[in-house]
Design a protein around this motif. Structure first.
Motif, PDB file in Angstrom:
ATOM      1  N   ASN A   1       0.830  -1.208   0.000  1.00  0.00           N
ATOM      2  CA  ASN A   1       0.000   0.000   0.000  1.00  0.00           C
ATOM      3  C   ASN A   1       0.867   1.262   0.000  1.00  0.00           C
ATOM      4  OD1 ASN A   1      -2.386  -1.557   0.121  1.00  0.00           O
ATOM      5  ND2 ASN A   1      -2.194  -1.746   2.336  1.00  0.00           N
ATOM      6  N   ILE A   2       0.301   2.348  -0.520  1.00  0.00           N
ATOM      7  CA  ILE A   2       1.079   3.555  -0.802  1.00  0.00           C
ATOM      8  C   ILE A   2       0.465   4.777  -0.126  1.00  0.00           C
ATOM      9  CG2 ILE A   2       1.881   5.069  -2.688  1.00  0.00           C
ATOM     10  CD1 ILE A   2       1.507   2.606  -4.556  1.00  0.00           C
ATOM     11  N   ILE A   3       1.302   5.682   0.335  1.00  0.00           N
ATOM     12  CA  ILE A   3       0.864   7.023   0.762  1.00  0.00           C
ATOM     13  C   ILE A   3       1.502   8.046  -0.179  1.00  0.00           C
ATOM     14  CG2 ILE A   3       0.980   8.807   2.534  1.00  0.00           C
ATOM     15  CD1 ILE A   3       0.819   6.714   4.663  1.00  0.00           C
ATOM     16  N   LEU A   4       0.654   8.849  -0.838  1.00  0.00           N
ATOM     17  CA  LEU A   4       1.138   9.935  -1.689  1.00  0.00           C
ATOM     18  C   LEU A   4       0.953  11.249  -0.935  1.00  0.00           C
ATOM     19  CD1 LEU A   4      -0.401   8.883  -5.138  1.00  0.00           C
ATOM     20  CD2 LEU A   4       1.920   8.467  -4.312  1.00  0.00           C
ATOM     21  N   MET A   5       2.043  11.987  -0.772  1.00  0.00           N
ATOM     22  CA  MET A   5       1.993  13.238  -0.016  1.00  0.00           C
ATOM     23  C   MET A   5       2.257  14.416  -0.945  1.00  0.00           C
ATOM     24  SD  MET A   5       4.283  11.961   3.207  1.00  0.00           S
ATOM     25  CE  MET A   5       5.429  11.088   2.141  1.00  0.00           C
ATOM     26  N   GLY A   6       1.488  15.484  -0.765  1.00  0.00           N
ATOM     27  CA  GLY A   6       1.708  16.670  -1.591  1.00  0.00           C
ATOM     28  C   GLY A   6       0.505  17.579  -1.566  1.00  0.00           C
TER      29      GLY A   6
ATOM     30  N   ALA B   1      -3.344   5.831  -0.210  1.00  0.00           N
ATOM     31  CA  ALA B   1      -3.771   6.959   0.627  1.00  0.00           C
ATOM     32  C   ALA B   1      -3.094   8.225   0.120  1.00  0.00           C
ATOM     33  CB  ALA B   1      -3.411   6.705   2.087  1.00  0.00           C
ATOM     34  N   ALA B   2      -3.776   9.352   0.305  1.00  0.00           N
ATOM     35  CA  ALA B   2      -3.214  10.614  -0.162  1.00  0.00           C
ATOM     36  C   ALA B   2      -3.589  11.722   0.799  1.00  0.00           C
ATOM     37  CB  ALA B   2      -3.714  10.931  -1.571  1.00  0.00           C
ATOM     38  N   GLY B   3      -2.766  12.762   0.813  1.00  0.00           N
ATOM     39  CA  GLY B   3      -3.058  13.916   1.660  1.00  0.00           C
ATOM     40  C   GLY B   3      -1.962  14.952   1.522  1.00  0.00           C
ATOM     41  N   ALA B   4      -2.289  16.175   1.913  1.00  0.00           N
ATOM     42  CA  ALA B   4      -1.292  17.257   1.838  1.00  0.00           C
ATOM     43  C   ALA B   4      -0.197  17.050   2.885  1.00  0.00           C
ATOM     44  CB  ALA B   4      -1.979  18.607   2.040  1.00  0.00           C
ATOM     45  N   PHE B   5      -0.577  16.569   4.082  1.00  0.00           N
ATOM     46  CA  PHE B   5       0.360  16.343   5.186  1.00  0.00           C
ATOM     47  C   PHE B   5       1.212  17.584   5.461  1.00  0.00           C
ATOM     48  CE2 PHE B   5      -0.657  11.963   3.978  1.00  0.00           C
ATOM     49  CZ  PHE B   5      -0.888  11.402   5.226  1.00  0.00           C
TER      50      PHE B   5
ATOM     51  N   ASP C   1      -8.525   9.504   0.103  1.00  0.00           N
ATOM     52  CA  ASP C   1      -7.993  10.864   0.074  1.00  0.00           C
ATOM     53  C   ASP C   1      -8.131  11.524   1.450  1.00  0.00           C
ATOM     54  OD1 ASP C   1      -6.774  13.030  -1.011  1.00  0.00           O
ATOM     55  OD2 ASP C   1      -8.402  13.604  -2.355  1.00  0.00           O
ATOM     56  N   GLU C   2      -7.416  12.624   1.638  1.00  0.00           N
ATOM     57  CA  GLU C   2      -7.449  13.404   2.873  1.00  0.00           C
ATOM     58  C   GLU C   2      -7.088  12.555   4.095  1.00  0.00           C
ATOM     59  OE1 GLU C   2     -11.292  15.235   3.008  1.00  0.00           O
ATOM     60  OE2 GLU C   2     -10.784  16.680   1.455  1.00  0.00           O
TER      61      GLU C   2
END
Length: 460
Positions: A52-57, A323-327, A271-272
Protein backbone atom coordinates in the motif's frame (compact mmCIF):
# COMPACT_ATOMS: atom_id res chain seq x y z
CA UNK A 1 -5.25 -8.12 -15.72
CA UNK A 2 -2.94 -6.06 -17.90
CA UNK A 3 0.65 -7.31 -17.91
CA UNK A 4 2.23 -3.96 -18.75
CA UNK A 5 5.81 -3.53 -17.54
CA UNK A 6 6.57 -0.69 -15.08
CA UNK A 7 8.24 1.26 -17.90
CA UNK A 8 5.13 0.89 -20.10
CA UNK A 9 2.84 1.99 -17.25
CA UNK A 10 4.93 5.11 -16.62
CA UNK A 11 4.97 5.86 -20.35
CA UNK A 12 1.17 5.68 -20.49
CA UNK A 13 0.79 7.86 -17.38
CA UNK A 14 3.10 10.43 -18.99
CA UNK A 15 0.45 11.02 -21.67
CA UNK A 16 -1.88 12.54 -19.06
CA UNK A 17 0.22 13.61 -16.06
CA UNK A 18 3.18 15.99 -16.15
CA UNK A 19 6.14 15.42 -13.83
CA UNK A 20 5.96 13.41 -10.57
CA UNK A 21 8.24 10.73 -12.00
CA UNK A 22 9.03 9.13 -8.61
CA UNK A 23 5.32 8.70 -7.77
CA UNK A 24 4.60 7.20 -11.20
CA UNK A 25 7.45 4.72 -10.81
CA UNK A 26 6.19 3.72 -7.37
CA UNK A 27 2.61 2.97 -8.48
CA UNK A 28 3.93 1.19 -11.59
CA UNK A 29 6.01 -1.14 -9.41
CA UNK A 30 3.01 -1.77 -7.12
CA UNK A 31 0.87 -2.77 -10.13
CA UNK A 32 3.60 -4.98 -11.58
CA UNK A 33 3.97 -6.72 -8.21
CA UNK A 34 0.30 -7.67 -8.44
CA UNK A 35 0.94 -9.30 -11.81
CA UNK A 36 4.04 -11.05 -10.42
CA UNK A 37 1.97 -12.35 -7.50
CA UNK A 38 -0.55 -13.92 -9.90
CA UNK A 39 2.27 -15.99 -11.48
CA UNK A 40 3.18 -17.68 -8.17
CA UNK A 41 1.96 -20.96 -6.67
CA UNK A 42 -1.36 -20.46 -4.81
CA UNK A 43 0.23 -21.38 -1.49
CA UNK A 44 2.82 -18.58 -1.67
CA UNK A 45 0.49 -16.19 -3.51
CA UNK A 46 -1.85 -15.84 -0.55
CA UNK A 47 1.06 -14.92 1.73
CA UNK A 48 2.12 -11.86 -0.27
CA UNK A 49 0.37 -8.71 0.91
CA UNK A 50 -0.12 -5.68 -1.37
CA UNK A 51 2.36 -2.82 -0.98
CA UNK A 52 0.00 0.00 0.00
CA UNK A 53 1.08 3.55 -0.80
CA UNK A 54 0.86 7.02 0.76
CA UNK A 55 1.14 9.94 -1.69
CA UNK A 56 1.99 13.24 -0.02
CA UNK A 57 1.71 16.67 -1.59
CA UNK A 58 -0.46 19.79 -1.92
CA UNK A 59 -3.76 19.75 -3.78
CA UNK A 60 -3.72 19.83 -7.57
CA UNK A 61 -0.35 18.15 -8.16
CA UNK A 62 -1.71 14.86 -9.57
CA UNK A 63 -2.22 12.48 -6.63
CA UNK A 64 -5.80 11.48 -7.53
CA UNK A 65 -5.15 11.61 -11.27
CA UNK A 66 -2.24 9.15 -10.99
CA UNK A 67 -4.44 6.62 -9.16
CA UNK A 68 -7.45 7.13 -11.46
CA UNK A 69 -5.42 6.81 -14.68
CA UNK A 70 -3.63 3.77 -13.27
CA UNK A 71 -6.95 2.02 -12.63
CA UNK A 72 -8.23 2.81 -16.14
CA UNK A 73 -4.98 1.69 -17.71
CA UNK A 74 -5.01 -1.70 -15.99
CA UNK A 75 -8.81 -2.09 -16.10
CA UNK A 76 -9.08 -2.49 -12.33
CA UNK A 77 -12.13 -1.64 -10.17
CA UNK A 78 -11.36 1.75 -8.63
CA UNK A 79 -13.18 3.80 -6.00
CA UNK A 80 -12.18 7.08 -4.40
CA UNK A 81 -13.36 8.09 -0.94
CA UNK A 82 -12.47 10.91 1.46
CA UNK A 83 -11.32 9.75 4.88
CA UNK A 84 -13.18 12.70 6.45
CA UNK A 85 -16.50 11.09 5.47
CA UNK A 86 -15.86 8.53 8.14
CA UNK A 87 -15.77 11.06 10.96
CA UNK A 88 -17.55 14.12 12.17
CA UNK A 89 -17.00 15.56 15.61
CA UNK A 90 -20.01 14.75 17.78
CA UNK A 91 -21.51 12.29 15.27
CA UNK A 92 -20.93 8.75 14.11
CA UNK A 93 -19.32 8.84 10.67
CA UNK A 94 -19.98 6.57 7.71
CA UNK A 95 -19.24 2.91 8.16
CA UNK A 96 -15.63 2.39 6.99
CA UNK A 97 -16.62 -0.89 5.36
CA UNK A 98 -19.00 0.99 3.05
CA UNK A 99 -16.08 1.84 0.74
CA UNK A 100 -15.58 -1.87 0.05
CA UNK A 101 -19.28 -2.20 -0.79
CA UNK A 102 -19.00 0.79 -3.12
CA UNK A 103 -15.94 -0.77 -4.77
CA UNK A 104 -17.92 -3.98 -5.30
CA UNK A 105 -20.69 -2.00 -7.04
CA UNK A 106 -18.04 -0.56 -9.39
CA UNK A 107 -16.72 -4.06 -10.06
CA UNK A 108 -20.18 -5.47 -10.83
CA UNK A 109 -20.96 -2.62 -13.24
CA UNK A 110 -17.57 -3.06 -14.93
CA UNK A 111 -18.01 -6.81 -15.44
CA UNK A 112 -21.64 -6.43 -16.54
CA UNK A 113 -20.53 -3.96 -19.20
CA UNK A 114 -17.82 -6.36 -20.42
CA UNK A 115 -20.25 -9.30 -20.52
CA UNK A 116 -22.75 -7.15 -22.44
CA UNK A 117 -20.10 -6.42 -25.07
CA UNK A 118 -19.42 -10.16 -25.43
CA UNK A 119 -23.05 -10.92 -26.28
CA UNK A 120 -23.69 -7.68 -28.15
CA UNK A 121 -23.64 -9.21 -31.66
CA UNK A 122 -26.15 -11.88 -30.66
CA UNK A 123 -28.28 -9.29 -28.79
CA UNK A 124 -28.29 -7.03 -31.87
CA UNK A 125 -29.44 -9.93 -34.02
CA UNK A 126 -32.36 -10.76 -31.70
CA UNK A 127 -33.23 -7.07 -31.29
CA UNK A 128 -33.37 -6.64 -35.06
CA UNK A 129 -35.81 -9.56 -35.38
CA UNK A 130 -38.04 -8.13 -32.65
CA UNK A 131 -37.96 -4.74 -34.33
CA UNK A 132 -39.03 -6.26 -37.65
CA UNK A 133 -41.86 -8.03 -35.79
CA UNK A 134 -43.03 -4.60 -34.61
CA UNK A 135 -42.83 -3.16 -38.11
CA UNK A 136 -44.54 -6.18 -39.73
CA UNK A 137 -47.03 -7.61 -37.24
CA UNK A 138 -48.15 -11.10 -38.19
CA UNK A 139 -51.75 -11.84 -39.20
CA UNK A 140 -53.86 -14.86 -38.21
CA UNK A 141 -54.92 -17.31 -40.94
CA UNK A 142 -58.61 -16.82 -40.38
CA UNK A 143 -60.76 -14.95 -37.95
CA UNK A 144 -62.96 -16.65 -35.44
CA UNK A 145 -65.14 -14.77 -32.93
CA UNK A 146 -62.17 -12.63 -31.72
CA UNK A 147 -60.05 -13.00 -34.81
CA UNK A 148 -57.64 -15.43 -33.14
CA UNK A 149 -59.66 -18.58 -32.24
CA UNK A 150 -61.98 -20.91 -34.17
CA UNK A 151 -63.74 -24.18 -33.56
CA UNK A 152 -62.05 -27.43 -34.53
CA UNK A 153 -63.71 -30.39 -36.26
CA UNK A 154 -64.44 -32.07 -32.91
CA UNK A 155 -65.99 -28.93 -31.44
CA UNK A 156 -62.95 -27.83 -29.38
CA UNK A 157 -61.65 -24.29 -29.55
CA UNK A 158 -58.05 -24.09 -30.73
CA UNK A 159 -55.65 -21.21 -31.28
CA UNK A 160 -54.77 -20.51 -34.91
CA UNK A 161 -51.18 -20.43 -36.01
CA UNK A 162 -49.90 -17.19 -37.52
CA UNK A 163 -49.61 -16.88 -41.25
CA UNK A 164 -46.05 -17.00 -42.55
CA UNK A 165 -44.71 -13.49 -42.82
CA UNK A 166 -43.90 -12.14 -46.25
CA UNK A 167 -40.19 -12.88 -46.32
CA UNK A 168 -39.59 -10.55 -49.26
CA UNK A 169 -41.15 -7.57 -47.48
CA UNK A 170 -39.35 -8.46 -44.26
CA UNK A 171 -35.98 -8.53 -46.02
CA UNK A 172 -36.74 -5.23 -47.72
CA UNK A 173 -37.49 -3.63 -44.35
CA UNK A 174 -34.35 -5.22 -42.90
CA UNK A 175 -32.16 -3.57 -45.55
CA UNK A 176 -33.92 -0.21 -45.10
CA UNK A 177 -33.36 -0.42 -41.34
CA UNK A 178 -29.66 -1.27 -41.74
CA UNK A 179 -29.21 1.70 -44.07
CA UNK A 180 -30.77 3.98 -41.44
CA UNK A 181 -33.77 4.89 -43.60
CA UNK A 182 -36.24 3.95 -40.85
CA UNK A 183 -34.48 5.66 -37.91
CA UNK A 184 -37.02 8.49 -37.60
CA UNK A 185 -40.08 6.28 -37.97
CA UNK A 186 -42.08 5.63 -34.80
CA UNK A 187 -43.13 2.28 -33.39
CA UNK A 188 -45.18 1.37 -30.35
CA UNK A 189 -43.63 -1.16 -28.01
CA UNK A 190 -43.95 -2.53 -24.52
CA UNK A 191 -41.30 -1.29 -22.08
CA UNK A 192 -40.62 -1.95 -18.41
CA UNK A 193 -41.09 0.93 -15.98
CA UNK A 194 -40.38 1.10 -12.28
CA UNK A 195 -43.43 0.76 -10.10
CA UNK A 196 -44.85 3.92 -8.59
CA UNK A 197 -43.92 3.02 -5.02
CA UNK A 198 -40.34 4.16 -4.40
CA UNK A 199 -39.12 3.34 -0.91
CA UNK A 200 -36.34 5.41 0.64
CA UNK A 201 -34.72 3.99 3.76
CA UNK A 202 -32.93 6.37 6.11
CA UNK A 203 -30.02 4.22 7.26
CA UNK A 204 -28.67 4.63 10.77
CA UNK A 205 -25.01 5.77 10.63
CA UNK A 206 -22.82 2.70 10.72
CA UNK A 207 -25.68 0.45 9.47
CA UNK A 208 -25.78 1.40 5.78
CA UNK A 209 -25.72 -2.25 4.64
CA UNK A 210 -28.90 -3.04 6.60
CA UNK A 211 -30.58 0.01 5.04
CA UNK A 212 -29.52 -1.14 1.57
CA UNK A 213 -30.88 -4.65 2.15
CA UNK A 214 -34.20 -3.29 3.41
CA UNK A 215 -34.51 -1.03 0.38
CA UNK A 216 -33.86 -3.97 -1.97
CA UNK A 217 -36.47 -6.05 -0.14
CA UNK A 218 -39.11 -3.33 -0.45
CA UNK A 219 -38.24 -2.75 -4.10
CA UNK A 220 -38.78 -6.46 -4.86
CA UNK A 221 -42.30 -6.19 -3.41
CA UNK A 222 -43.17 -3.77 -6.22
CA UNK A 223 -41.99 -5.39 -9.47
CA UNK A 224 -41.51 -3.40 -12.66
CA UNK A 225 -44.64 -2.74 -14.70
CA UNK A 226 -45.10 -2.96 -18.46
CA UNK A 227 -46.55 -0.13 -20.51
CA UNK A 228 -46.95 0.74 -24.17
CA UNK A 229 -44.76 3.56 -25.37
CA UNK A 230 -44.15 5.22 -28.72
CA UNK A 231 -40.55 5.87 -29.70
CA UNK A 232 -38.38 6.27 -32.75
CA UNK A 233 -36.92 3.13 -34.26
CA UNK A 234 -33.35 4.20 -33.50
CA UNK A 235 -34.21 4.53 -29.79
CA UNK A 236 -36.34 1.38 -29.75
CA UNK A 237 -33.46 -0.64 -31.22
CA UNK A 238 -31.18 0.34 -28.31
CA UNK A 239 -33.87 -0.54 -25.76
CA UNK A 240 -34.35 -3.95 -27.39
CA UNK A 241 -30.57 -4.59 -27.45
CA UNK A 242 -30.38 -3.90 -23.71
CA UNK A 243 -33.33 -6.22 -23.03
CA UNK A 244 -31.86 -9.04 -25.13
CA UNK A 245 -28.40 -8.62 -23.58
CA UNK A 246 -29.92 -8.87 -20.08
CA UNK A 247 -31.51 -12.19 -21.08
CA UNK A 248 -28.17 -13.55 -22.32
CA UNK A 249 -26.13 -12.57 -19.25
CA UNK A 250 -26.12 -14.72 -16.12
CA UNK A 251 -26.23 -12.42 -13.03
CA UNK A 252 -24.57 -15.06 -10.84
CA UNK A 253 -21.61 -15.31 -13.23
CA UNK A 254 -21.30 -11.51 -13.30
CA UNK A 255 -21.29 -11.32 -9.49
CA UNK A 256 -18.72 -14.08 -9.16
CA UNK A 257 -16.37 -12.54 -11.73
CA UNK A 258 -16.76 -9.12 -10.10
CA UNK A 259 -16.03 -10.50 -6.64
CA UNK A 260 -12.83 -12.15 -7.87
CA UNK A 261 -11.71 -9.01 -9.70
CA UNK A 262 -12.38 -6.75 -6.71
CA UNK A 263 -10.55 -9.05 -4.32
CA UNK A 264 -7.51 -9.53 -6.55
CA UNK A 265 -7.29 -6.26 -8.52
CA UNK A 266 -9.38 -3.65 -6.69
CA UNK A 267 -7.90 -0.23 -5.86
CA UNK A 268 -9.27 1.93 -3.03
CA UNK A 269 -8.05 5.53 -3.05
CA UNK A 270 -8.42 7.10 0.41
CA UNK A 271 -7.99 10.86 0.07
CA UNK A 272 -7.45 13.40 2.87
CA UNK A 273 -5.71 10.79 4.99
CA UNK A 274 -3.85 13.56 6.85
CA UNK A 275 -7.18 14.85 8.19
CA UNK A 276 -7.62 11.76 10.38
CA UNK A 277 -4.04 11.82 11.72
CA UNK A 278 -3.73 13.04 15.31
CA UNK A 279 -0.88 15.54 15.68
CA UNK A 280 1.46 14.76 18.54
CA UNK A 281 1.38 18.38 19.77
CA UNK A 282 -2.40 18.71 19.70
CA UNK A 283 -2.86 17.84 23.37
CA UNK A 284 -5.41 15.02 23.01
CA UNK A 285 -8.65 16.88 22.21
CA UNK A 286 -11.98 15.12 21.58
CA UNK A 287 -11.43 15.63 17.84
CA UNK A 288 -8.20 13.63 18.07
CA UNK A 289 -10.06 10.82 19.82
CA UNK A 290 -12.56 10.79 16.95
CA UNK A 291 -9.78 10.71 14.35
CA UNK A 292 -8.00 7.87 16.09
CA UNK A 293 -11.28 5.96 16.23
CA UNK A 294 -11.57 6.19 12.44
CA UNK A 295 -8.00 4.95 12.05
CA UNK A 296 -8.77 1.94 14.25
CA UNK A 297 -11.90 1.20 12.18
CA UNK A 298 -9.84 1.51 8.99
CA UNK A 299 -7.06 -0.75 10.22
CA UNK A 300 -8.81 -4.16 9.91
CA UNK A 301 -10.05 -3.33 6.39
CA UNK A 302 -6.53 -2.42 5.27
CA UNK A 303 -4.98 -5.36 7.13
CA UNK A 304 -7.38 -7.79 5.52
CA UNK A 305 -10.85 -8.72 6.69
CA UNK A 306 -14.15 -9.99 5.29
CA UNK A 307 -16.84 -7.43 4.46
CA UNK A 308 -20.47 -8.40 3.96
CA UNK A 309 -22.05 -6.97 0.79
CA UNK A 310 -25.29 -7.71 -1.03
CA UNK A 311 -23.19 -9.67 -3.56
CA UNK A 312 -21.61 -11.88 -0.90
CA UNK A 313 -18.57 -11.77 1.37
CA UNK A 314 -15.58 -9.78 0.05
CA UNK A 315 -12.04 -10.37 1.33
CA UNK A 316 -9.92 -7.21 1.48
CA UNK A 317 -6.55 -8.97 1.96
CA UNK A 318 -5.27 -8.15 -1.55
CA UNK A 319 -7.07 -4.90 -2.36
CA UNK A 320 -4.50 -2.15 -3.03
CA UNK A 321 -4.96 0.92 -0.82
CA UNK A 322 -3.53 4.24 -2.02
CA UNK A 323 -3.77 6.96 0.63
CA UNK A 324 -3.21 10.61 -0.16
CA UNK A 325 -3.06 13.92 1.66
CA UNK A 326 -1.29 17.26 1.84
CA UNK A 327 0.36 16.34 5.19
CA UNK A 328 1.24 20.00 5.81
CA UNK A 329 0.63 19.83 9.55
CA UNK A 330 0.15 16.17 10.39
CA UNK A 331 2.73 13.67 9.14
CA UNK A 332 2.43 9.96 8.26
CA UNK A 333 4.22 9.29 11.57
CA UNK A 334 1.17 10.82 13.34
CA UNK A 335 -0.98 7.90 12.22
CA UNK A 336 -1.34 5.05 14.69
CA UNK A 337 1.67 2.70 14.40
CA UNK A 338 -0.39 -0.28 13.20
CA UNK A 339 -1.81 1.74 10.29
CA UNK A 340 1.59 3.21 9.41
CA UNK A 341 2.92 -0.30 9.02
CA UNK A 342 0.24 -1.11 6.47
CA UNK A 343 1.44 1.68 4.14
CA UNK A 344 5.11 0.80 3.56
CA UNK A 345 5.53 2.84 0.36
CA UNK A 346 5.56 6.64 0.65
CA UNK A 347 6.30 9.31 -1.90
CA UNK A 348 6.20 13.09 -1.78
CA UNK A 349 4.89 14.84 -4.88
CA UNK A 350 6.47 18.10 -5.95
CA UNK A 351 4.74 21.47 -6.12
CA UNK A 352 4.15 22.72 -9.65
CA UNK A 353 5.87 25.76 -11.16
CA UNK A 354 5.47 27.70 -14.41
CA UNK A 355 7.54 25.19 -16.40
CA UNK A 356 5.19 22.35 -15.36
CA UNK A 357 2.12 24.54 -15.96
CA UNK A 358 3.29 25.24 -19.52
CA UNK A 359 3.76 21.52 -20.15
CA UNK A 360 0.33 20.79 -18.65
CA UNK A 361 -1.20 23.24 -21.14
CA UNK A 362 0.56 21.74 -24.15
CA UNK A 363 1.63 18.11 -23.71
CA UNK A 364 -1.16 15.88 -22.27
CA UNK A 365 -3.60 14.20 -24.61
CA UNK A 366 -6.46 15.90 -22.74
CA UNK A 367 -4.72 19.29 -22.26
CA UNK A 368 -6.92 22.26 -21.35
CA UNK A 369 -6.06 23.99 -24.63
CA UNK A 370 -7.28 20.95 -26.56
CA UNK A 371 -10.53 20.93 -24.56
CA UNK A 372 -11.27 24.62 -25.12
CA UNK A 373 -10.47 24.40 -28.84
CA UNK A 374 -12.90 21.50 -29.23
CA UNK A 375 -15.64 23.27 -27.23
CA UNK A 376 -15.46 26.46 -29.31
CA UNK A 377 -15.26 24.55 -32.59
CA UNK A 378 -18.81 23.36 -31.90
CA UNK A 379 -19.83 27.00 -32.42
CA UNK A 380 -17.74 27.29 -35.59
CA UNK A 381 -15.05 29.38 -33.86
CA UNK A 382 -11.40 28.44 -34.43
CA UNK A 383 -9.10 29.39 -31.56
CA UNK A 384 -5.30 29.33 -31.53
CA UNK A 385 -3.02 29.87 -28.51
CA UNK A 386 0.44 31.34 -29.10
CA UNK A 387 3.48 30.11 -27.17
CA UNK A 388 3.81 33.53 -25.49
CA UNK A 389 0.18 33.42 -24.33
CA UNK A 390 0.63 30.02 -22.69
CA UNK A 391 3.84 31.21 -21.01
CA UNK A 392 1.96 34.23 -19.63
CA UNK A 393 -0.84 31.99 -18.30
CA UNK A 394 1.72 29.65 -16.67
CA UNK A 395 3.59 32.55 -15.07
CA UNK A 396 0.38 34.02 -13.64
CA UNK A 397 -0.70 30.63 -12.29
CA UNK A 398 2.58 30.30 -10.40
CA UNK A 399 2.35 33.87 -9.07
CA UNK A 400 -1.22 33.53 -7.77
CA UNK A 401 -0.48 30.14 -6.17
CA UNK A 402 2.42 31.73 -4.29
CA UNK A 403 0.47 34.79 -3.15
CA UNK A 404 -2.79 33.06 -2.21
CA UNK A 405 -3.62 29.39 -1.66
CA UNK A 406 -1.56 26.86 -3.61
CA UNK A 407 -4.15 24.78 -5.48
CA UNK A 408 -1.70 23.41 -8.04
CA UNK A 409 -2.82 22.80 -11.61
CA UNK A 410 -6.44 23.62 -10.73
CA UNK A 411 -5.39 27.27 -10.87
CA UNK A 412 -5.10 26.89 -14.65
CA UNK A 413 -8.84 26.19 -14.85
CA UNK A 414 -9.77 29.43 -13.10
CA UNK A 415 -7.38 31.51 -15.21
CA UNK A 416 -8.43 29.92 -18.53
CA UNK A 417 -12.11 30.44 -17.70
CA UNK A 418 -11.45 34.10 -16.90
CA UNK A 419 -9.50 34.63 -20.13
CA UNK A 420 -12.09 32.96 -22.37
CA UNK A 421 -15.26 34.08 -20.58
CA UNK A 422 -16.13 36.85 -23.07
CA UNK A 423 -15.23 34.73 -26.09
CA UNK A 424 -17.36 31.81 -24.82
CA UNK A 425 -20.32 34.17 -24.36
CA UNK A 426 -19.99 35.73 -27.83
CA UNK A 427 -19.03 32.52 -29.68
CA UNK A 428 -22.47 31.90 -31.30
CA UNK A 429 -22.21 35.35 -32.95
CA UNK A 430 -18.66 34.70 -34.21
CA UNK A 431 -19.25 31.53 -36.18
CA UNK A 432 -16.68 31.11 -38.94
CA UNK A 433 -14.12 33.41 -37.31
CA UNK A 434 -10.60 32.58 -36.14
CA UNK A 435 -9.37 34.00 -32.83
CA UNK A 436 -5.68 34.14 -31.89
CA UNK A 437 -5.01 34.28 -28.14
CA UNK A 438 -1.63 35.98 -27.68
CA UNK A 439 0.18 37.54 -24.71
CA UNK A 440 -1.63 40.90 -25.10
CA UNK A 441 -5.02 39.15 -25.20
CA UNK A 442 -4.20 37.34 -21.93
CA UNK A 443 -3.00 40.53 -20.24
CA UNK A 444 -6.12 42.45 -21.31
CA UNK A 445 -8.35 39.85 -19.70
CA UNK A 446 -6.61 39.23 -16.37
CA UNK A 447 -3.97 41.88 -15.61
CA UNK A 448 -6.26 44.03 -13.48
CA UNK A 449 -7.32 41.01 -11.42
CA UNK A 450 -3.78 39.66 -11.01
CA UNK A 451 -2.41 42.99 -9.79
CA UNK A 452 -5.12 43.38 -7.15
CA UNK A 453 -4.34 40.70 -4.58
CA UNK A 454 -7.80 40.87 -2.98
CA UNK A 455 -9.49 40.45 -6.35
CA UNK A 456 -7.24 37.57 -7.40
CA UNK A 457 -7.91 35.83 -4.10
CA UNK A 458 -11.65 35.74 -4.83
CA UNK A 459 -11.75 35.52 -8.63
CA UNK A 460 -8.69 33.52 -9.67
Amino acid sequence: MSNLTPREIVSELDRYIIGQEAAKRMVAIAMRNRWRRQQLDPELRDEIAPKNIILMGPTGVGKTEIARRLARLTNCPFFKVEATKFTEVGYVGRDVESMVRDLMEVGVNMVRKEETEKVRIKAEKYAEERLLDLLLPSKPKSSGPAGFFMGSANGEVEEQKEEPKDSGTREKFRQMFRRGELDEREVEMEVSTQSGAQVEIMAIPGMEEMGSNLQNAFSNMFPDRKKQRKMKIKEAYQVLIDEEADKLIDPETVNELARERVEQQGILFVDEMDKIASRQDAGGSSADVSREGVQRDLLPVVEGSVVNTKYGMIKTDHILFIAAGAFHFAKPSDLIPELQGRFPLREELNSLHKEEFYRILTEPKNALTVQYKALLETEGVSIDFTKEALEEISSNAEKINEETENIGARRLYTIMEKILANLSFEAPDKSGQKVVVDRDYVKDQIDDVVEDRDLSRYIL
